[in-house]
Every structure is written in C-alpha cells, then in structure tokens.
Scaffold this motif. Structure first.
Motif, mmCIF file in Angstrom:
data_model
loop_
_atom_site.group_PDB
_atom_site.id
_atom_site.type_symbol
_atom_site.label_atom_id
_atom_site.label_comp_id
_atom_site.label_asym_id
_atom_site.label_seq_id
_atom_site.Cartn_x
_atom_site.Cartn_y
_atom_site.Cartn_z
ATOM 1 N N GLY A 1 47.460 22.322 19.211
ATOM 2 C CA GLY A 1 46.931 21.735 20.424
ATOM 3 C C GLY A 1 45.293 21.347 20.427
ATOM 4 N N TRP B 1 44.730 31.215 31.259
ATOM 5 C CA TRP B 1 45.859 30.591 30.408
ATOM 6 C C TRP B 1 46.863 31.406 31.172
ATOM 7 N N ASN C 1 52.559 29.552 30.597
ATOM 8 C CA ASN C 1 51.739 28.992 29.555
ATOM 9 C C ASN C 1 51.368 27.525 29.541
ATOM 10 N N LYS C 2 50.407 27.761 30.635
ATOM 11 C CA LYS C 2 49.500 26.431 31.014
ATOM 12 C C LYS C 2 48.055 26.748 31.084
ATOM 13 N N LEU D 1 45.065 26.050 20.577
ATOM 14 C CA LEU D 1 46.265 26.531 21.056
ATOM 15 C C LEU D 1 47.338 26.143 19.858
ATOM 16 N N LYS E 1 51.170 25.636 19.876
ATOM 17 C CA LYS E 1 52.000 24.987 20.768
ATOM 18 C C LYS E 1 53.614 25.630 20.636
ATOM 19 N N HIS E 2 53.524 27.031 20.818
ATOM 20 C CA HIS E 2 54.788 27.756 20.972
ATOM 21 C C HIS E 2 55.245 27.865 22.456
ATOM 22 N N ASN E 3 56.457 27.464 22.610
ATOM 23 C CA ASN E 3 56.921 27.557 24.034
ATOM 24 C C ASN E 3 56.216 26.652 25.079
ATOM 25 N N TYR E 4 55.823 25.454 24.433
ATOM 26 C CA TYR E 4 54.773 24.486 25.276
ATOM 27 C C TYR E 4 55.301 23.498 25.825
ATOM 28 N N LYS E 5 56.121 22.645 25.008
ATOM 29 C CA LYS E 5 56.549 21.333 25.741
ATOM 30 C C LYS E 5 57.479 21.755 26.881
ATOM 31 N N VAL F 1 58.887 24.776 28.432
ATOM 32 C CA VAL F 1 58.399 26.109 28.662
ATOM 33 C C VAL F 1 59.691 26.806 29.019
ATOM 34 N N SER G 1 53.537 33.415 25.556
ATOM 35 C CA SER G 1 52.670 32.405 26.320
ATOM 36 C C SER G 1 51.139 32.576 25.458
#
Length: 165
Positions: A46, A73, A83-84, A111, A113-117, A119, A125
């Motif tokens: 990210g 976060w 996780n945002k 960032l 981007k694990h478990n991000y798009k 979630v 997170s």
C-alpha cells in the motif's frame, strides 16, 4: 520485482540483502489476529505513511500519506472498520493500533495488503513493513532499520509485491 522475506532475519530485493525481524512466532499461512505470526504469502504493498515531524517526505514511486495525531489502524475484529485506517476520536471504543507513537516504529511504514481487499474478521490486521532499532520480534509485521528502509523505498514501485515465505 518482488521483495522476498527469506527467513526470520533476511529480506532480499534485487541484489540487496537487508537484516529484518518478523513475528515472534514465525510465519503462518493461516494468520489469526493476535497470534504473533507474520502472514505467509505474496502481497501487494500500500502507501507509505510517514511522520513529517520526524522524517522528510520520502523519495519513492509509492504514494505517501502524512501520519496525523488522530490516525489509527483498526485491529478490532468486531468492528466494521477492521483492518482499515481510522480517525481516533475522544472516548474511542474501537480497538486500534495508534500510528502516531512515542517510539519510532511508525515514523515511516508501508502497508502490507494482507487481508485487505476482502477483509475476513480475525484473519490479521495492521500488517506493516516498519522500522526497528533492535531487530526484536514483531507482533506480525516485518521490520527493517531506518537506513535500510530508506534505501528500499527508493528501489520499489507500485507494482512491487512482497513474498513472505
């Protein structure tokens, strides 16, 4: 090009070899919130987040965002913000990781981007590539010295991925 976290103490990119630290309990393909493991897999990167009071705007092809005092976060699996990036308000009830810290870990970070798009609750997170001074194990992130971090961000771009094995 891909950043490769080869083992608990080695990060490779192109011909560069950097010392790093990872989660206290190693790597996991089945990351769970709070398990002290760094997620294994291939992940996009990210933005770069940085503290302008401690670090100049970094030279990088990645987008940058300045860290403000009210930034956090969300690491609360019960929250819709899990996780945002969030704004911390007074009497805030949601569990979160403060990004504006007294220590220097998050003076600059990227960032992972694990478990991000898409979630999934409890799957981990706040997985970052951040700073370390002593290479002690992390809670699941990957950490580099400031000197090495600043070299790495000059080499990578928005297509760069990180492979954690």
């Amino acid at each position: 090009m891909t950043i490769i976290v080869k083992n608990k103490e080695t990060l490779l990119f192109d011909e560069f070899k950097f010392k790093c630290s990872v989660g206290k309990k190693g790597f996991s393909k089945n990351k769970k919130e709070g398990d002290l493991k760094t997620p294994a897999g291939i992940f996009e990167l990210g933005k770069i987040y940085y503290r302008p009071d401690r670090i100049e705007k970094p030279l990088s092809k990645l987008k940058t965002t300045t860290i403000k005092k009210n930034m956090g976060w969300c690491d609360d699996p019960k929250s819709k913000y899990y996780n945002k990036l969030i704004k911390i308000k007074k009497n805030f009830k949601i569990k979160h990781e403060k990004l504006y810290r007294k220590d220097n870990k998050y003076d600059i970070f990227i960032l992972i981007k694990h478990n991000y798009k898409k979630v999934i609750k409890n799957q981990g997170s706040a997985i970052f590539l951040h700073l370390t001074k002593n290479y002690l194990p992390t809670k699941g992130c990957v950490a580099l010295s400031k000197k090495d971090f600043l070299i790495l961000i000059k080499l990578i771009n928005k297509k760069t991925k990180i492979r954690i094995t």
